[in-house]
Design a protein around this motif. Structure first.
Motif, PDB file in Angstrom:
ATOM      1  N   PRO A   1       3.770 -19.273 -23.742  1.00  0.00           N
ATOM      2  CA  PRO A   1       4.281 -21.129 -23.443  1.00  0.00           C
ATOM      3  C   PRO A   1       4.897 -21.566 -24.995  1.00  0.00           C
ATOM      4  CG  PRO A   1       3.288 -20.846 -21.974  1.00  0.00           C
ATOM      5  CD  PRO A   1       2.867 -19.491 -22.423  1.00  0.00           C
ATOM      6  N   ALA A   2       6.036 -21.414 -25.389  1.00  0.00           N
ATOM      7  CA  ALA A   2       6.471 -22.163 -26.526  1.00  0.00           C
ATOM      8  C   ALA A   2       7.783 -23.261 -26.072  1.00  0.00           C
ATOM      9  CB  ALA A   2       6.918 -20.623 -27.666  1.00  0.00           C
ATOM     10  N   VAL A   3       7.541 -23.945 -27.592  1.00  0.00           N
ATOM     11  CA  VAL A   3       8.174 -25.272 -27.990  1.00  0.00           C
ATOM     12  C   VAL A   3       9.083 -24.750 -28.370  1.00  0.00           C
ATOM     13  CG1 VAL A   3       8.178 -27.472 -29.645  1.00  0.00           C
ATOM     14  CG2 VAL A   3       5.988 -27.318 -27.706  1.00  0.00           C
TER      15      VAL A   3
ATOM     16  N   ARG B   1       8.007 -22.700 -20.486  1.00  0.00           N
ATOM     17  CA  ARG B   1       7.121 -22.620 -19.611  1.00  0.00           C
ATOM     18  C   ARG B   1       6.817 -21.319 -19.602  1.00  0.00           C
ATOM     19  NH1 ARG B   1       9.740 -26.985 -18.680  1.00  0.00           N
ATOM     20  NH2 ARG B   1       9.068 -29.384 -18.852  1.00  0.00           N
ATOM     21  N   GLY B   2       7.331 -20.192 -19.933  1.00  0.00           N
ATOM     22  CA  GLY B   2       7.136 -19.352 -19.433  1.00  0.00           C
ATOM     23  C   GLY B   2       7.089 -17.935 -20.556  1.00  0.00           C
ATOM     24  N   PRO B   3       7.540 -16.590 -20.490  1.00  0.00           N
ATOM     25  CA  PRO B   3       8.538 -15.747 -21.664  1.00  0.00           C
ATOM     26  C   PRO B   3       9.758 -16.514 -21.732  1.00  0.00           C
ATOM     27  CG  PRO B   3       6.805 -14.573 -20.134  1.00  0.00           C
ATOM     28  CD  PRO B   3       6.726 -16.421 -19.372  1.00  0.00           C
ATOM     29  N   ASN B   4      10.471 -15.760 -22.551  1.00  0.00           N
ATOM     30  CA  ASN B   4      11.147 -16.150 -22.762  1.00  0.00           C
ATOM     31  C   ASN B   4      12.092 -15.732 -24.018  1.00  0.00           C
ATOM     32  OD1 ASN B   4      10.364 -17.837 -25.461  1.00  0.00           O
ATOM     33  ND2 ASN B   4       9.436 -18.752 -24.396  1.00  0.00           N
TER      34      ASN B   4
ATOM     35  N   ARG C   1      11.612 -23.827 -11.934  1.00  0.00           N
ATOM     36  CA  ARG C   1      10.822 -24.056 -10.753  1.00  0.00           C
ATOM     37  C   ARG C   1      10.994 -23.849  -9.711  1.00  0.00           C
ATOM     38  NH1 ARG C   1      13.302 -30.264 -13.129  1.00  0.00           N
ATOM     39  NH2 ARG C   1      12.819 -29.757 -15.486  1.00  0.00           N
ATOM     40  N   SER C   2      11.849 -23.349  -9.358  1.00  0.00           N
ATOM     41  CA  SER C   2      12.157 -22.569  -8.294  1.00  0.00           C
ATOM     42  C   SER C   2      11.202 -22.146  -7.871  1.00  0.00           C
ATOM     43  CB  SER C   2      13.259 -22.062  -8.221  1.00  0.00           C
ATOM     44  OG  SER C   2      14.317 -23.108  -7.816  1.00  0.00           O
ATOM     45  N   ALA C   3      10.897 -20.673  -9.208  1.00  0.00           N
ATOM     46  CA  ALA C   3       9.758 -20.432  -8.714  1.00  0.00           C
ATOM     47  C   ALA C   3       8.435 -19.988  -8.961  1.00  0.00           C
ATOM     48  CB  ALA C   3       9.896 -18.618 -10.315  1.00  0.00           C
ATOM     49  N   ARG C   4       8.088 -21.167  -9.349  1.00  0.00           N
ATOM     50  CA  ARG C   4       6.726 -21.581  -9.092  1.00  0.00           C
ATOM     51  C   ARG C   4       6.568 -22.514  -7.770  1.00  0.00           C
ATOM     52  NH1 ARG C   4       8.087 -23.543 -14.723  1.00  0.00           N
ATOM     53  NH2 ARG C   4       8.724 -25.844 -14.077  1.00  0.00           N
ATOM     54  N   MET C   5       7.330 -22.925  -7.168  1.00  0.00           N
ATOM     55  CA  MET C   5       7.358 -23.753  -6.094  1.00  0.00           C
ATOM     56  C   MET C   5       7.132 -22.647  -4.836  1.00  0.00           C
ATOM     57  SD  MET C   5      10.465 -26.694  -6.024  1.00  0.00           S
ATOM     58  CE  MET C   5      10.596 -27.135  -4.045  1.00  0.00           C
TER      59      MET C   5
ATOM     60  N   GLY D   1       9.407 -18.650 -15.195  1.00  0.00           N
ATOM     61  CA  GLY D   1       8.534 -19.665 -14.325  1.00  0.00           C
ATOM     62  C   GLY D   1       7.531 -19.708 -14.067  1.00  0.00           C
ATOM     63  N   TYR D   2       6.565 -17.926 -14.648  1.00  0.00           N
ATOM     64  CA  TYR D   2       5.478 -17.434 -14.326  1.00  0.00           C
ATOM     65  C   TYR D   2       5.741 -16.652 -15.186  1.00  0.00           C
ATOM     66  CZ  TYR D   2       9.143 -14.210 -13.232  1.00  0.00           C
ATOM     67  OH  TYR D   2      10.157 -13.384 -13.395  1.00  0.00           O
TER      68      TYR D   2
END
Length: 942
Positions: free
Chosen positions: A28-30, A19-22, A546-550, A575-576
């Motif tokens: 975002p990518a699958v 859901r972000g850089p990876n 997920r915590s970063a998004r929170m 997460g960003y």
């Protein structure tokens, strides 16, 4: 099998959504890990008819450039021969193109350790659509290789497009998001519908369709009450029709007679033109219309108002100013002298711009009883063929949601009409309002032509303005975003991402402490939880995306310090979308052998993701002493800030000094006869910051790991623009107390012994901790009246490799006289006692080689092991507890302290002496260990 496969299939071994850089992509990518099996021997040029069949189903693939860089490049690759994993990537991208998602990001890479296994990566805009595209792509490829009877691609594609339509934003929300993206404003979808957050933290604004976080709730309530709206507008002298609210059909008929025919009957609090019946001429017609209107009213109240003749215009007012005007034409068909009205409706609905509800820019015309009756009133039946060019209405209202069309009239309106519309929106109090005018001609003043405002709408739709059927589209999302984010207003909060094998939590806390002293509301994630302005919101391992998004969604946060762990990056990416500052403390062997990460180089590649997420105006704070971290400078688009523990004249310092002479920034140590000074360097300037021995977290400079953490935190704070005196004050006031740094070198005194609680859990960390013990004991030994014994409690996480767990034991044995071995509560799929036994193997190997350790006990339960370690200590000894649950351990130590102060200790609880008979100690410890082991085995069996 000689010419083509008969049963081979492309199999998906694992699917992930980033859901972000990876590690694979910047967005975002699958990620599909696929196994070709026997299809590895069959590239596309060896599959007869495969390419033609694929292009027949998805002609758009001919537009893909692939690695060739020109149109048709992918088709060339298909003809020449490429592997099916690569084909699945392009099919997944094209399927999303079919759904209207313009995507071109994708790559396919083979797994070097497993022939025939490929990593297929492709981007997405909507997560559910991206995942569905990958699944359908694999199924289509397999179907073309070996056809089956239960796969119909046309049906599957239709279902996929329906899914995309259901999950897609409506035209209004999409227009606002597109405008926000063009301004580099981050956005987050908060639910499965149209609730979206624009911006981050304290700067965040929310929208739901065209209702914003600045839309007054009272104004929405007023606009929803049509009678109240008309009363307020009329009292201000604005033209409105006469209106009366009623609850019964008889009341409606009486009101119509009092107002004067013709009249309109509508629900008091309806929307989208539902239940609105126009041009009623008699009381009977009013009575028949009443139940239709009441059905669409949430409160069952109906409004009867005078019928204003003329055209239907929608004036869009944003921020008190007119943004666009559209003439709305009711749903209709135009006769061609050949087709029936029903056929003309089907032809009109076949327009690809028309969809169901608000999913597309136009809505399909629905032929219901009201439409049939309206056609009959015009002298036709649905199977009649109207004359050429004759207009046959299928709805009386011009709402887009009932199949109407729009004509842009933005620059045609008379200034008086514009002023009336703007004043109406201000009277109601809406920041975004749709003012519905009925008048003969919008180019003439309505006060002269007899027009009126018939409705004021909250959350008006944009599609009639952004996608008019006739005329130029209006870019009305711009004033909406201007309203939420005026010129120069920030939309992002500074983000500092901290990663590394050891020290990242303490570095994060130091930095948060510094920024807190500047008055910032810091949101921080760490392995201990989520904190906002030093308040613990969630207690858990919160070092993932997920915590970063929170944190970034929290409306109090104006500065984010995010600890980023390897696992979160591998699982979901960041997460960003980017971080302003990236801090990498070190790369050391930990978590190896997990999730495909077997070497330090692979681990460094994962942690370098935060460095790659630094923009051009950002910073990367890198440990120059670590060659793997130092190499990350090549992945950074921004400015590098170095930090180093190496002395002047060393190779690393020469490297840093050379960089600084060219204008770089660095945080280094400068030794002197008074001690070590932390110095900030920028270009040729050197700015003294603080003596290391005066920083409480370094325990007189002996905690070298915290010296390194202080360097990293100072570099990040300097990059964030913190003044030097605030950085200095922050480092001088940061302590390793449980309040500021729980579980990280917390010191307590228990029974006059010094007890430290730390989270150390890997061999490199143990060496750093052991060096602190050496230095700290050496510092204290001169004042002690006896030899200071060192007692350590250690434990290893069960998901580490056996050799890594043994190495932890070997490292601990080097620094402690006595070791107590424990286990975590979460055994991570190991049997009780196995991890502790591996640690003991390492300890005894080191003892055989002459290590310092002389005694080792196994007490599996952490609190029991804590009690045992404290019992062994004499006054003045040093006890180092490497814990898993630091809160429980600190509470247990507090209990010991209270007992000692109250004189409640029994003779059996008197502290022991490690120099006494080892056999006695070993017997007692082994008995405790056996009892504890039996208890844990019983619990595991249950």
């Amino acid at each position: 099998m000689e010419n083509s496969p008969t049963s081979g299939q492309l199999k998906v071994l694992r699917s992930r959504v980033y859901r972000g850089p990876n590690v694979w992509d910047y967005g975002p990518a699958v990620h599909l890990l696929v196994d070709l099996g026997e299809l590895e021997e069959f590239p596309t040029d060896k599959l007869p008819g495969f390419t033609d069949a694929l292009l027949e189903r998805l002609p758009g693939l001919s537009e893909h450039t692939c690695s060739r860089g020109h149109r048709g490049g992918f088709v060339e690759r298909l003809r020449e021969g490429t592997w099916l994993g690569h084909v699945a990537e392009h099919v997944a991208l094209q399927l999303q193109q079919e759904a209207g998602h313009d995507l071109r990001r994708g790559k396919t890479r083979g797994d070097k350790s497993r022939p025939g296994v490929y990593n297929v990566i492709f981007g997405f805009y909507d997560e559910r659509v991206g995942v569905a595209a990958g699944e359908l792509a694999v199924r289509l490829v397999n179907e073309l290789v070996v056809p089956t009877d239960d796969f119909d691609f046309t049906t599957e594609l239709d279902q996929f497009l329906r899914l995309a339509g259901r999950t897609a934003f409506g035209p209004s929300t999409a227009a606002i998001i597109d405008e926000a993206v063009s301004r580099d404003i981050p956005w987050t979808r908060l639910n499965q519908h149209s609730l979206v957050q624009l911006g981050q933290g304290v700067h965040a604004q929310r929208i739901r369709a065209t209702m914003t976080s600045r839309t007054p709730a009272l104004a929405v309530d007023i606009a929803g009450d049509k009678n109240l709206t008309a009363t307020l507008l009329g009292s201000a002298g604005l033209p409105v029709p006469k209106a009366v609210t009623v609850r019964t059909a008889d009341g409606a008929a009486t009101a119509a007679g009092r107002i004067g025919f013709p009249v309109v009957v509508k629900p008091l609090d309806g929307n989208h033109g539902r239940g609105v019946i126009l041009n009623l001429q008699t009381e009977d017609e009013v009575r028949r219309a009443f139940p239709l209107a009441a059905e669409q009213s949430r409160r069952g109240i109906v409004q009867v108002e005078s019928f204003i003749t003329g055209k239907d215009y929608r004036c869009l007012i944003i921020g008190g100013r007119m943004a666009a005007i559209a003439e709305r034409v009711p749903a209709h068909v135009i006769g061609d002298g050949t087709h029936t009205i029903a056929e003309l409706v089907d032809i009109t609905n076949a327009d690809p711009r028309r969809g169901v509800g608000h999913e597309k820019v136009l809505t399909r015309i629905a032929v219901d009883d009201a439409a049939v009756e309206l056609v009959r009133e015009q002298g036709y039946e649905m199977d009649a063929v109207p004359p050429k060019d004759e207009m046959v209405k299928l709805a009386l209202t011009g709402n887009m949601s009932t199949g109407g069309i729009s004509i842009d009239r933005t620059f045609d309106a008379h200034p008086d009409n514009v002023e009336i519309a703007e004043e109406a929106a201000q009277l109601i109090g809406l920041d975004i309002a749709g003012i519905d005018f009925i008048c003969p001609d919008i180019t003439a003043p309505v006060r002269e032509t007899g027009g009126a405002i018939c409705e004021v709408n909250a959350a008006p739709g944009f599609r009639m303005h952004t996608h008019p059927t006739v005329g130029e589209p209006q870019f009305i999302a711009k004033p909406v975003v201007d309203l939420l984010f005026p010129a120069g207003a920030p939309s992002r909060v500074p983000i500092v991402a901290v990663t590394g094998t050891n020290g990242k939590t303490t570095t994060s806390r130091m930095l948060a402490h510094i920024m807190k002293s500047l008055g910032r509301k810091v949101g921080m994630t760490s392995t201990d939880g989520i904190l906002v302005d030093e308040r613990l919101l969630i207690k858990a391992d919160a070092s993932g995306p997920r915590s970063a998004r929170m944190v970034l969604q929290n409306p109090r946060v104006d500065f984010a310090v995010l600890e980023v762990a390897r696992g979160g990056i591998l699982r979901e990416g960041l997460g960003y979308d980017r971080n302003d500052i990236a801090v990498v403390t070190n790369i050391a062997p930990d978590h190896l052998g997990m999730h495909g990460i077997d070497t330090l180089e692979q681990l460094a590649r994962v942690k370098a993701v935060i460095v790659e997420a630094v923009p051009r105006d950002g910073y990367a704070v890198l440990n120059a002493d670590d060659p793997l971290v130092r190499a990350m400078r090549r992945r950074c688009s921004g400015t590098v800030v170095w930090f180093s523990m190496e002395p002047p004249g060393s190779r690393v310092r020469d490297f840093i000094d050379e960089k600084c002479r060219r204008g770089a920034r660095a945080v280094v140590l400068e030794p002197s006869d008074r001690g070590e000074m932390i110095v900030l360097k920028q270009g040729r300037r050197a700015m003294p910051l603080a003596w290391t021995h005066l920083l409480p977290s370094t325990f007189g400079g002996t905690a070298r790991m915290n010296v390194a953490n202080a360097l990293a935190a100072a570099g990040a704070a300097f990059a964030a623009g913190a003044p030097l005196h605030d950085i200095r004050q922050g480092l001088r006031t940061f302590t390793t107390t449980y309040y500021l740094s729980p579980g990280r070198l917390n010191r307590v005194e228990v029974n006059h012994a010094e007890v430290f609680v730390d989270y150390c859990h890997n061999p490199p960390g143990m060496h750093r901790l052991g060096e602190f013990v050496e230095g700290y004991v050496r510092q204290r030994q001169g004042a002690a009246d006896h030899r200071i014994s060192r007692i350590g409690m250690v434990g290893a996480a069960g998901d580490r490799r056996d050799d890594d767990i043994r190495e932890l034991g070997r490292a601990a044995a080097k620094y402690f006289d006595v070791l107590i071995l424990r286990e975590d509560d979460n055994l991570r799929r190991r049997e009780p006692g196995v991890a502790a036994a591996l640690v003991e193997e390492g300890v005894r190997e080191a003892m055989a080689d002459g290590a310092r350790c002389r005694q080792v006990f196994t007490v599996l339960h952490e609190l029991e092991a804590t009690r045992h370690a404290v019992h062994l200590a004499n006054p003045g000894d040093l006890v180092m507890l490497c814990v898993d649950q630091h809160a429980a351990v600190l509470a247990e130590l507090e209990r010991f302290t209270h007992q000692a102060n109250a004189g409640a200790r029994t003779d059996d609880e008197q502290p022991g002496d490690p120099d006494l008979d080892p056999q006695q100690l070993a017997t007692a410890a082994n008995e405790a260990s056996a009892a504890d082991d039996n208890e844990w085995r019983a619990a595991a069996a249950e």
